[in-house]
Design a protein around this motif. Sequence first.
Motif, PDB file in Angstrom:
ATOM      1  N   ARG A  63       0.744  -1.092   0.034  1.00 33.58           N
ATOM      2  CA  ARG A  63      -0.167   0.117   0.003  1.00 33.58           C
ATOM      3  C   ARG A  63       0.889   1.204   0.221  1.00 33.58           C
ATOM      4  O   ARG A  63       1.887   1.273   0.715  1.00 33.58           O
ATOM      5  CB  ARG A  63      -0.981   0.136   1.347  1.00 33.58           C
ATOM      6  CG  ARG A  63      -2.350  -0.452   1.091  1.00 33.58           C
ATOM      7  CD  ARG A  63      -3.118  -0.375   2.305  1.00 33.58           C
ATOM      8  NE  ARG A  63      -3.800   1.040   2.166  1.00 33.58           N
ATOM      9  CZ  ARG A  63      -4.269   1.505   3.253  1.00 33.58           C
ATOM     10  NH1 ARG A  63      -4.493   0.893   4.323  1.00 33.58           N
ATOM     11  NH2 ARG A  63      -4.835   2.509   3.093  1.00 33.58           N
ATOM     12  N   ALA A  64       0.446   1.961  -0.780  1.00 33.38           N
ATOM     13  CA  ALA A  64       1.534   3.514  -1.079  1.00 33.38           C
ATOM     14  C   ALA A  64       1.182   4.358   0.307  1.00 33.38           C
ATOM     15  O   ALA A  64       0.083   4.185   0.927  1.00 33.38           O
ATOM     16  CB  ALA A  64       1.051   4.197  -2.046  1.00 33.38           C
ATOM     17  N   ASN A  65       2.184   4.870   0.719  1.00 23.45           N
ATOM     18  CA  ASN A  65       2.095   5.719   1.949  1.00 23.45           C
ATOM     19  C   ASN A  65       1.224   6.952   1.545  1.00 23.45           C
ATOM     20  O   ASN A  65       1.638   7.402   0.435  1.00 23.45           O
ATOM     21  CB  ASN A  65       3.458   6.014   2.505  1.00 23.45           C
ATOM     22  CG  ASN A  65       3.272   6.919   3.547  1.00 23.45           C
ATOM     23  OD1 ASN A  65       2.464   7.689   4.029  1.00 23.45           O
ATOM     24  ND2 ASN A  65       4.404   7.205   4.312  1.00 23.45           N
ATOM     25  N   THR A  66       0.208   7.174   2.137  1.00 24.04           N
ATOM     26  CA  THR A  66      -0.836   8.398   1.705  1.00 24.04           C
ATOM     27  C   THR A  66       0.148   9.760   1.636  1.00 24.04           C
ATOM     28  O   THR A  66       0.099  10.384   0.856  1.00 24.04           O
ATOM     29  CB  THR A  66      -2.052   8.567   2.545  1.00 24.04           C
ATOM     30  OG1 THR A  66      -2.636   7.264   2.755  1.00 24.04           O
ATOM     31  CG2 THR A  66      -2.891   9.703   2.184  1.00 24.04           C
ATOM     32  N   TRP A  67       0.938   9.992   2.762  1.00 20.37           N
ATOM     33  CA  TRP A  67       1.589  10.922   2.884  1.00 20.37           C
ATOM     34  C   TRP A  67       2.717  11.078   1.681  1.00 20.37           C
ATOM     35  O   TRP A  67       3.194  12.409   1.071  1.00 20.37           O
ATOM     36  CB  TRP A  67       2.353  11.319   4.168  1.00 20.37           C
ATOM     37  CG  TRP A  67       1.408  11.419   5.187  1.00 20.37           C
ATOM     38  CD1 TRP A  67       0.969  10.585   6.144  1.00 20.37           C
ATOM     39  CD2 TRP A  67       0.915  12.682   5.368  1.00 20.37           C
ATOM     40  NE1 TRP A  67       0.084  11.320   6.886  1.00 20.37           N
ATOM     41  CE2 TRP A  67      -0.009  12.511   6.584  1.00 20.37           C
ATOM     42  CE3 TRP A  67       0.722  14.038   4.837  1.00 20.37           C
ATOM     43  CZ2 TRP A  67      -1.015  13.386   6.700  1.00 20.37           C
ATOM     44  CZ3 TRP A  67      -0.381  14.845   5.451  1.00 20.37           C
ATOM     45  CH2 TRP A  67      -1.006  14.503   6.391  1.00 20.37           C
ATOM     46  N   HIS A  68       3.147  10.239   1.251  1.00 18.73           N
ATOM     47  CA  HIS A  68       4.308  10.063   0.046  1.00 18.73           C
ATOM     48  C   HIS A  68       3.662  10.480  -1.060  1.00 18.73           C
ATOM     49  O   HIS A  68       4.219  11.206  -1.880  1.00 18.73           O
ATOM     50  CB  HIS A  68       5.010   8.708  -0.025  1.00 18.73           C
ATOM     51  CG  HIS A  68       5.874   8.302  -1.042  1.00 18.73           C
ATOM     52  ND1 HIS A  68       7.158   8.757  -0.949  1.00 18.73           N
ATOM     53  CD2 HIS A  68       5.753   7.618  -2.357  1.00 18.73           C
ATOM     54  CE1 HIS A  68       7.632   8.742  -2.163  1.00 18.73           C
ATOM     55  NE2 HIS A  68       6.931   7.826  -2.876  1.00 18.73           N
ATOM     56  N   LEU A  70       0.688  12.176  -1.472  1.00 19.11           N
ATOM     57  CA  LEU A  70       0.545  13.520  -1.395  1.00 19.11           C
ATOM     58  C   LEU A  70       1.777  14.335  -1.628  1.00 19.11           C
ATOM     59  O   LEU A  70       1.589  15.542  -2.484  1.00 19.11           O
ATOM     60  CB  LEU A  70      -0.150  13.831  -0.188  1.00 19.11           C
ATOM     61  CG  LEU A  70      -0.886  15.071   0.104  1.00 19.11           C
ATOM     62  CD1 LEU A  70      -1.956  15.263  -0.812  1.00 19.11           C
ATOM     63  CD2 LEU A  70      -1.616  15.347   1.480  1.00 19.11           C
ATOM     64  N   GLY A  71       2.816  14.072  -1.229  1.00 15.26           N
ATOM     65  CA  GLY A  71       3.887  14.759  -1.416  1.00 15.26           C
ATOM     66  C   GLY A  71       4.676  14.770  -2.724  1.00 15.26           C
ATOM     67  O   GLY A  71       4.847  16.008  -3.262  1.00 15.26           O
ATOM     68  N   LEU A  72       4.242  13.503  -3.353  1.00 18.36           N
ATOM     69  CA  LEU A  72       4.749  13.680  -4.928  1.00 18.36           C
ATOM     70  C   LEU A  72       3.770  14.402  -5.717  1.00 18.36           C
ATOM     71  O   LEU A  72       4.035  15.087  -6.648  1.00 18.36           O
ATOM     72  CB  LEU A  72       4.735  12.194  -5.520  1.00 18.36           C
ATOM     73  CG  LEU A  72       5.776  11.229  -4.918  1.00 18.36           C
ATOM     74  CD1 LEU A  72       5.588   9.797  -5.476  1.00 18.36           C
ATOM     75  CD2 LEU A  72       7.161  11.783  -5.498  1.00 18.36           C
ATOM     76  N   GLY A  73       2.443  14.596  -5.323  1.00 13.74           N
ATOM     77  CA  GLY A  73       1.345  15.057  -6.180  1.00 13.74           C
ATOM     78  C   GLY A  73       1.739  16.712  -5.946  1.00 13.74           C
ATOM     79  O   GLY A  73       1.597  17.458  -6.986  1.00 13.74           O
ATOM     80  N   LEU A  74       2.280  16.964  -4.824  1.00 11.50           N
ATOM     81  CA  LEU A  74       2.352  18.618  -4.541  1.00 11.50           C
ATOM     82  C   LEU A  74       3.455  18.986  -5.323  1.00 11.50           C
ATOM     83  O   LEU A  74       3.570  20.077  -5.786  1.00 11.50           O
ATOM     84  CB  LEU A  74       2.466  18.760  -2.895  1.00 11.50           C
ATOM     85  CG  LEU A  74       2.637  20.034  -2.358  1.00 11.50           C
ATOM     86  CD1 LEU A  74       1.529  21.064  -2.874  1.00 11.50           C
ATOM     87  CD2 LEU A  74       2.600  20.265  -0.900  1.00 11.50           C
ATOM     88  N   ALA A  75       4.551  18.107  -5.159  1.00 10.14           N
ATOM     89  CA  ALA A  75       5.730  18.400  -5.927  1.00 10.14           C
ATOM     90  C   ALA A  75       5.583  18.531  -7.490  1.00 10.14           C
ATOM     91  O   ALA A  75       6.112  19.608  -8.217  1.00 10.14           O
ATOM     92  CB  ALA A  75       6.912  17.294  -5.613  1.00 10.14           C
TER      93      ALA A  75
END
Length: 196
Positions: A63-68, A70-75
């Motif tokens: 399962r992908a880390n939700t914060w990870h 979200l961080g990639l999307g924000l970047a």
Amino acid sequence: MEQFISMYIDDELSLHEKKLFVDQVATNKRYREEVLELLEQEKLLAGALMHDVPDLEMPTMKRANTWHSLGLGLAACVVLCFTFFAGSFFSPTADQPAGKSVAALQPAPVPHRFVIYQQGSAQVEITGSFTDWQKVALVPSGTNGYWEVTLPVVSGEHRYTFIVDGKRLVPDPTVDIQEADDFGAINSILVVEGKA
């Protein structure tokens, strides 16, 4: 005989051959017993293969880390916004005076004279990248077989050819650079230098 039995089991016979096979099985007792015996063996083999296959465990997806995520999307959003604003800031239109378009800053087309010698021809046209491959008629230059036209050509590399009497394609004999196109015709290549 075994070949026909095998072909019947493997469904390799045509409908006509299957009919002949069933007729033969029904009338020949020995043939019928052999077919039934081989079908039984086929059944045992199919069953053995099904039971001997080990259970395979499918790998589970982490399962992908939700914060990870979200961080990639924000970047990605930051990079996209930077690219958009940097492109607007550094584009040639940022320094241009108000009221001037980008087209006004591009070099203007320069007139180029095209000439070809085609004695005895009734019609000569030119087509090329600078005419959007539309035909443009040349006019006779006197009565000695020369045809000419002057067209505006922007700086860059252009491909073109002459069309003689509506059907024969002729590359420009005065231009050294030529290439074959996708249709087998030879195009001339004209390089127009931009003026600073």
